[in-house]
Design a protein around this motif. Structure first.
Motif, PDB file in Angstrom:
ATOM      1  N   ILE A 116     -19.287  13.092   0.133  1.00  0.00           N
ATOM      2  CA  ILE A 116     -19.644  12.380   0.985  1.00  0.00           C
ATOM      3  C   ILE A 116     -19.191  10.220   0.243  1.00  0.00           C
ATOM      4  O   ILE A 116     -19.159   9.618   0.725  1.00  0.00           O
ATOM      5  N   MET A 117     -19.587  10.975  -0.748  1.00  0.00           N
ATOM      6  CA  MET A 117     -19.258  10.381  -2.021  1.00  0.00           C
ATOM      7  C   MET A 117     -18.053   9.658  -1.934  1.00  0.00           C
ATOM      8  O   MET A 117     -16.900   8.601  -2.458  1.00  0.00           O
ATOM      9  N   ASN A 118     -16.659  10.670  -1.942  1.00  0.00           N
ATOM     10  CA  ASN A 118     -15.270  10.660  -2.150  1.00  0.00           C
ATOM     11  C   ASN A 118     -14.541  10.087  -1.159  1.00  0.00           C
ATOM     12  O   ASN A 118     -13.444   9.531  -0.571  1.00  0.00           O
ATOM     13  N   ARG A 119     -15.159  10.438   0.398  1.00  0.00           N
ATOM     14  CA  ARG A 119     -15.364  10.008   1.807  1.00  0.00           C
ATOM     15  C   ARG A 119     -14.722   8.074   1.607  1.00  0.00           C
ATOM     16  O   ARG A 119     -14.409   7.608   2.089  1.00  0.00           O
ATOM     17  N   MET A 120     -16.024   7.769   1.165  1.00  0.00           N
ATOM     18  CA  MET A 120     -17.458   6.310   1.053  1.00  0.00           C
ATOM     19  C   MET A 120     -15.575   6.155  -0.034  1.00  0.00           C
ATOM     20  O   MET A 120     -15.434   4.407   0.325  1.00  0.00           O
ATOM     21  N   ALA A 121     -15.309   6.706  -0.736  1.00  0.00           N
ATOM     22  CA  ALA A 121     -14.771   6.024  -1.989  1.00  0.00           C
ATOM     23  C   ALA A 121     -13.392   5.148  -1.643  1.00  0.00           C
ATOM     24  O   ALA A 121     -13.231   4.685  -1.737  1.00  0.00           O
ATOM     25  N   GLU A 122     -12.901   6.253  -0.886  1.00  0.00           N
ATOM     26  CA  GLU A 122     -11.465   6.338  -0.257  1.00  0.00           C
ATOM     27  C   GLU A 122     -11.180   5.325   0.803  1.00  0.00           C
ATOM     28  O   GLU A 122     -10.335   4.895   0.849  1.00  0.00           O
ATOM     29  N   ARG A 123     -12.549   4.864   1.423  1.00  0.00           N
ATOM     30  CA  ARG A 123     -12.358   3.704   2.796  1.00  0.00           C
ATOM     31  C   ARG A 123     -12.849   2.527   1.359  1.00  0.00           C
ATOM     32  O   ARG A 123     -12.010   1.535   2.021  1.00  0.00           O
ATOM     33  N   ALA A 124     -13.229   2.199   0.038  1.00  0.00           N
ATOM     34  CA  ALA A 124     -13.534   1.887  -0.194  1.00  0.00           C
ATOM     35  C   ALA A 124     -11.946   1.257  -1.151  1.00  0.00           C
ATOM     36  O   ALA A 124     -11.561  -0.463  -1.069  1.00  0.00           O
ATOM     37  N   ALA A 125     -11.274   2.007  -1.610  1.00  0.00           N
ATOM     38  CA  ALA A 125      -9.978   1.804  -2.298  1.00  0.00           C
ATOM     39  C   ALA A 125      -9.082   1.144  -0.570  1.00  0.00           C
ATOM     40  O   ALA A 125      -8.790  -0.077  -0.619  1.00  0.00           O
ATOM     41  N   PHE A 126      -9.661   1.567   0.488  1.00  0.00           N
ATOM     42  CA  PHE A 126      -7.832   0.971   1.376  1.00  0.00           C
ATOM     43  C   PHE A 126      -8.944  -0.221   1.800  1.00  0.00           C
ATOM     44  O   PHE A 126      -8.072  -1.351   1.935  1.00  0.00           O
ATOM     45  N   ALA A 127      -9.900  -0.549   1.745  1.00  0.00           N
ATOM     46  CA  ALA A 127     -10.643  -1.977   1.991  1.00  0.00           C
ATOM     47  C   ALA A 127     -10.059  -3.274   0.625  1.00  0.00           C
ATOM     48  O   ALA A 127      -9.995  -3.987   1.355  1.00  0.00           O
ATOM     49  N   ARG A 128      -9.960  -2.281  -0.261  1.00  0.00           N
ATOM     50  CA  ARG A 128      -9.947  -3.646  -1.832  1.00  0.00           C
ATOM     51  C   ARG A 128      -8.287  -3.866  -1.343  1.00  0.00           C
ATOM     52  O   ARG A 128      -7.701  -4.845  -2.054  1.00  0.00           O
ATOM     53  N   ILE A 129      -6.988  -2.809  -0.841  1.00  0.00           N
ATOM     54  CA  ILE A 129      -5.965  -2.996  -0.362  1.00  0.00           C
ATOM     55  C   ILE A 129      -5.380  -3.646   0.751  1.00  0.00           C
ATOM     56  O   ILE A 129      -4.754  -4.274   1.364  1.00  0.00           O
ATOM     57  N   ASP A 130      -6.572  -3.591   1.579  1.00  0.00           N
ATOM     58  CA  ASP A 130      -6.444  -4.298   2.754  1.00  0.00           C
ATOM     59  C   ASP A 130      -5.792  -5.734   3.202  1.00  0.00           C
ATOM     60  O   ASP A 130      -6.119  -6.550   2.127  1.00  0.00           O
ATOM     61  N   GLY A 131      -4.312  -5.911   3.588  1.00  0.00           N
ATOM     62  CA  GLY A 131      -3.995  -7.466   3.589  1.00  0.00           C
ATOM     63  C   GLY A 131      -3.195  -7.455   2.789  1.00  0.00           C
ATOM     64  O   GLY A 131      -2.720  -8.743   3.123  1.00  0.00           O
ATOM     65  N   ARG A 132      -3.099  -6.847   1.715  1.00  0.00           N
ATOM     66  CA  ARG A 132      -1.600  -6.762   0.828  1.00  0.00           C
ATOM     67  C   ARG A 132      -0.617  -6.286   1.191  1.00  0.00           C
ATOM     68  O   ARG A 132      -0.451  -5.658   2.158  1.00  0.00           O
ATOM     69  N   PRO A 133       0.934  -6.947   0.795  1.00  0.00           N
ATOM     70  CA  PRO A 133       1.889  -7.045   0.889  1.00  0.00           C
ATOM     71  C   PRO A 133       1.812  -5.122   0.106  1.00  0.00           C
ATOM     72  O   PRO A 133       1.280  -4.662  -1.313  1.00  0.00           O
ATOM     73  N   GLY A 134       1.885  -3.799   0.457  1.00  0.00           N
ATOM     74  CA  GLY A 134       2.380  -2.739   0.657  1.00  0.00           C
ATOM     75  C   GLY A 134       1.318  -1.744   0.465  1.00  0.00           C
ATOM     76  O   GLY A 134       1.793  -0.787   0.058  1.00  0.00           O
ATOM     77  N   ALA A 135       0.548  -2.398   1.123  1.00  0.00           N
ATOM     78  CA  ALA A 135      -0.897  -1.319   1.521  1.00  0.00           C
ATOM     79  C   ALA A 135      -0.430   0.092   2.664  1.00  0.00           C
ATOM     80  O   ALA A 135      -1.389   0.818   2.377  1.00  0.00           O
ATOM     81  N   ALA A 136       0.502  -0.925   3.156  1.00  0.00           N
ATOM     82  CA  ALA A 136       0.632   0.537   3.934  1.00  0.00           C
ATOM     83  C   ALA A 136       1.422   1.985   3.316  1.00  0.00           C
ATOM     84  O   ALA A 136       0.969   3.513   3.290  1.00  0.00           O
ATOM     85  N   GLY A 137       2.183   1.046   2.662  1.00  0.00           N
ATOM     86  CA  GLY A 137       2.937   2.408   1.186  1.00  0.00           C
ATOM     87  C   GLY A 137       1.960   3.389   0.605  1.00  0.00           C
ATOM     88  O   GLY A 137       2.062   4.338  -0.341  1.00  0.00           O
ATOM     89  N   ALA A 138       1.009   2.656  -0.185  1.00  0.00           N
ATOM     90  CA  ALA A 138      -0.323   3.385  -0.579  1.00  0.00           C
ATOM     91  C   ALA A 138      -0.970   3.940   0.209  1.00  0.00           C
ATOM     92  O   ALA A 138      -1.017   5.503   0.016  1.00  0.00           O
ATOM     93  N   ALA A 139      -1.113   3.794   1.175  1.00  0.00           N
ATOM     94  CA  ALA A 139      -2.125   4.128   2.329  1.00  0.00           C
ATOM     95  C   ALA A 139      -1.571   6.536   2.607  1.00  0.00           C
ATOM     96  O   ALA A 139      -1.410   7.236   2.781  1.00  0.00           O
ATOM     97  N   LEU A 140       0.428   5.685   2.502  1.00  0.00           N
ATOM     98  CA  LEU A 140       1.441   6.920   2.879  1.00  0.00           C
ATOM     99  C   LEU A 140       1.017   7.570   1.642  1.00  0.00           C
ATOM    100  O   LEU A 140       1.744   9.240   1.720  1.00  0.00           O
TER     101      LEU A 140
END
Length: 273
Positions: A116-140
């Motif tokens: 559960i912590m890992n799943r929520m940590a992944e969401r938190a990591a994506f939320a931190r880079i959301d809106g920044r240039p290259g965020a989609a590449g990091a998600a890929l």
């Protein structure tokens, strides 16, 4: 008598010289030992600095980062742990050996809390880079085997920083956009036309990232690509990627505002003036 007198006179000075040499040797050995200790201490410090953090330290850092983004992580982890314990207790009561099943359920409860912590940590990591240039590449980059994703985007708008990333897998070629749909559409259409000329029988799909209607959020991007219908084989995926790589290498960079077909030679320079 003169020889014996000279030897007697010279013997104290010889002994003093030997003592001085021995003292110098002892001092040199002490300096070498001290230098060796300093080098050993420095090497230990460097090893500690370059040593990777342990698993418990990593879990603590991930937990701190996740809790800072979503304080409810503690509640969800506790619910997962208690839920597994209750399940183990119920099974133990039905079997008639609840102590054994409770002990078995404890490590599984800890595992459920960590998941559960890992799943929520992944969401938190994506939320931190959301809106920044290259965020989609990091998600890929979270895509696993079966996908080929270049590190750099295939198209970028210098003015707006909108970008188009590419992923090649068994569903075909997927173009992932980063930016408003209307603004990034010209980049996508141009890239799609270029690829359709060289890959006429390969499906080309577009996925827009963002929070608007019809867009996919970053934490769901990898899941969306994995759920696409598979139409190519593994060998065809490799062939498509090589074809796209050769296509990108064949593009020659041309300075903006210069038409090479209309460029005229400097005739004065040719005549040596």
């Amino acid at each position: 008598m003169a020889k014996s007198t000279d030897s007697a006179a010279s013997s104290p000075s010889t002994r003093d010289a030997l003592k001085a040499v021995k003292a110098a040797q002892r001092e040199r050995r002490q300096q070498e030992r001290l230098r060796a200790r300093e080098d050993k201490a420095g090497s230990r410090t460097r090893k500690k600095a370059t040593r990777k953090p342990g698993i418990f330290k990593q879990l603590r850092e991930v937990f701190s980062m996740t809790r800072a983004h979503d304080p409810k992580v503690v509640l969800w982890m506790a619910l997962a742990f208690v839920g597994v314990l209750v399940l183990g207790l119920v099974i133990g009561l039905l079997v008639g050996n609840w102590i054994t099943w409770l002990l078995i359920a404890i490590p599984f409860g800890v595992l459920a809390a960590v998941v559960i912590m890992n799943r929520m940590a992944e969401r938190a990591a994506f939320a931190r880079i959301d809106g920044r240039p290259g965020a989609a590449g990091a998600a890929l980059s979270t895509l696993r085997r079966g996908w080929i994703v270049p590190e750099q985007p295939v198209a970028v708008s210098p003015k707006t920083q909108d970008a188009v990333f590419r992923a090649v897998g068994r569903p075909g070629v997927v173009l992932i956009t980063e930016g408003p749909t209307n603004r990034v559409r010209p980049l996508v259409d141009k890239e799609r036309r270029n690829m359709q000329r060289f890959l006429p029988n390969v499906p080309i799909q577009v996925v827009a990232t963002g929070h608007g209607e019809g867009q996919v959020e970053l934490h769901d991007l990898a899941k969306t690509l994995r759920r696409m219908k598979k139409t190519l084989t593994k060998q065809e995926v490799q062939a498509v990627d090589k074809r796209l790589a050769s296509l990108g290498a064949s593009r020659m960079p041309i300075p903006k505002g210069v038409d090479p077909y209309r460029a005229r030679p400097d005739r004065k320079a040719m005549r040596g003036r």
